[in-house]
Scaffold this motif. Structure first.
Motif, PDB file in Angstrom:
ATOM      1  N   ILE A 110       0.831  -1.218   0.000  1.00  0.00           N
ATOM      2  CA  ILE A 110       0.000   0.000   0.000  1.00  0.00           C
ATOM      3  C   ILE A 110       0.866   1.269   0.000  1.00  0.00           C
ATOM      4  O   ILE A 110       0.695   2.137  -0.870  1.00  0.00           O
ATOM      5  CB  ILE A 110      -1.002  -0.025   1.179  1.00  0.00           C
ATOM      6  N   ARG A 140      -7.989   0.194   7.451  1.00  0.00           N
ATOM      7  CA  ARG A 140      -8.051   0.342   5.985  1.00  0.00           C
ATOM      8  C   ARG A 140      -6.735  -0.070   5.326  1.00  0.00           C
ATOM      9  O   ARG A 140      -6.627  -0.061   4.105  1.00  0.00           O
ATOM     10  CB  ARG A 140      -8.341   1.806   5.627  1.00  0.00           C
ATOM     11  N   TYR A 141      -5.745  -0.405   6.141  1.00  0.00           N
ATOM     12  CA  TYR A 141      -4.413  -0.715   5.610  1.00  0.00           C
ATOM     13  C   TYR A 141      -4.033  -2.169   5.858  1.00  0.00           C
ATOM     14  O   TYR A 141      -2.865  -2.511   5.945  1.00  0.00           O
ATOM     15  CB  TYR A 141      -3.384   0.255   6.204  1.00  0.00           C
ATOM     16  N   CYS A 145      -6.855  -5.256   1.988  1.00  0.00           N
ATOM     17  CA  CYS A 145      -7.331  -4.001   1.376  1.00  0.00           C
ATOM     18  C   CYS A 145      -6.394  -3.470   0.279  1.00  0.00           C
ATOM     19  O   CYS A 145      -6.532  -2.315  -0.152  1.00  0.00           O
ATOM     20  CB  CYS A 145      -7.492  -2.933   2.452  1.00  0.00           C
ATOM     21  N   ARG A 149      -7.016   0.098  -1.956  1.00  0.00           N
ATOM     22  CA  ARG A 149      -6.205   1.318  -1.737  1.00  0.00           C
ATOM     23  C   ARG A 149      -5.488   1.712  -3.039  1.00  0.00           C
ATOM     24  O   ARG A 149      -5.379   2.895  -3.364  1.00  0.00           O
ATOM     25  CB  ARG A 149      -5.178   1.105  -0.621  1.00  0.00           C
TER      26      ARG A 149
END
Ligand code: MN
Ligand code: MN
Length: 286
Positions: A110, A140-141, A145, A149
């Motif tokens: 990410i 969210r990381y 995901c 992202r």
């Protein structure tokens, strides 16, 4: 490299290097089995097990000048890990190095993608999983995901997944499903066709390839946190790297889990595929 063993053949200093290696020993969002933090050391050790030439490419190893930065720190929170990765990776991207990251879990991709300018590169992943959740286990990381992202940063028309065979309902029941070809389709119609469709689909000429080792069948790559049957043949992954060819500008291998890999064969395969990516980059430099 400040501590420990650097990657085989990584004898260049930063300024003289065409390729830049960073180990990212991070596994704090792993949902099933942690241990990927040990992978950079194991994969570097495995890199010493090969002959010094790629006879099939007509190249000496590693083929291009390589600098190994060593490992970055791996703080507990994903946001802190991302800051560490960007500290080392952003200059290398800016300086036009061919970047090779050794995870760590897949979440390390990410911050790497965020080092590129928006829409400046396409991300192709090889993965058993689509990794396209908005959020997973409160972050969210997460490694669940990764493509979501990337789609936010690069555009959904610049992300493509190969070898997928495990997708949640929430990832499929939405309008913006990440484009993908399953391992079952690749088995039927071949890797070449799948990679060509990915390359035709994405908008950017430049391609970053992110290999989650669980994309490969667990018979070949058993040492991973979330093994999933019916995966890809390693020779098909080698083929994919070569078909991307001149368009390949960065590579990572993630989710190797040495505690689940007592024979070490998964680390050997990871190192061999890093060597393949370096060889392909070497040939495109001419
Ligand atoms: Mn996966
Ligand atoms: Mn993944």
């Amino acid at each position: 490299m400040p501590y420990g063993l650097s990657y085989a053949g990584a004898g260049s200093d930063y300024d003289g290097a065409d390729a830049f290696i960073l180990g990212i020993p991070y596994d704090r969002t792993s949902s099933f089995k942690a241990g990927a933090r040990e992978a950079p050391a194991h994969i570097r050790r495995a890199s010493y097990g090969f002959e010094e030439i790629h006879f099939e490419h007509g190249l000496g190893l590693p083929g291009i000048s390589v600098f190994d930065q060593g490992d970055c720190e791996a703080p507990f929170l994903p946001e802190d890990m991302m800051g560490e990765v960007k500290f080392f990776m952003a200059p290398a991207v800016r300086d036009g190095k061919f970047t090779v990251a050794i995870g760590g879990e897949h979440s390390v991709n990410i911050p790497i993608i965020q080092c590129f300018k928006k829409s400046d590169v396409a991300l192709i992943t090889i993965d058993a999983h689509l990794d396209s959740r908005d959020e997973y286990l409160g972050t969210r990381y997460s490694h669940a995901c990764v493509t979501r992202r990337a789609a936010e940063h690069l555009g959904i028309d610049n992300v493509f997944s190969l070898g997928v065979r495990s997708i949640s309902r929430e990832e499929l029941e939405r309008d913006d499903v990440i484009p993908h070809v399953t391992s079952f389709e690749i088995r039927e119609t071949g890797m070449e066709r799948a990679v060509r469709s990915a390359l035709d689909h994405v908008r950017s000429e430049r391609v970053y390839l992110s290999l989650d080792i669980d994309g490969i069948d667990p018979a070949y790559a058993p040492g991973t946190g979330t093994p999933e049957p019916f995966g890809l043949d390693p020779l098909d992954v080698k083929k994919a790297i070569n078909i991307i060819g001149d368009r390949l500008i960065g590579f990572d291998v993630t989710e190797v889990c040495p505690p689940a890999d007592p024979s070490g064969i998964t680390s050997v395969l990871a190192a061999r595929l890093i060597n393949e990516a370096l060889a392909v980059r070497s040939k495109s430099l001419g």
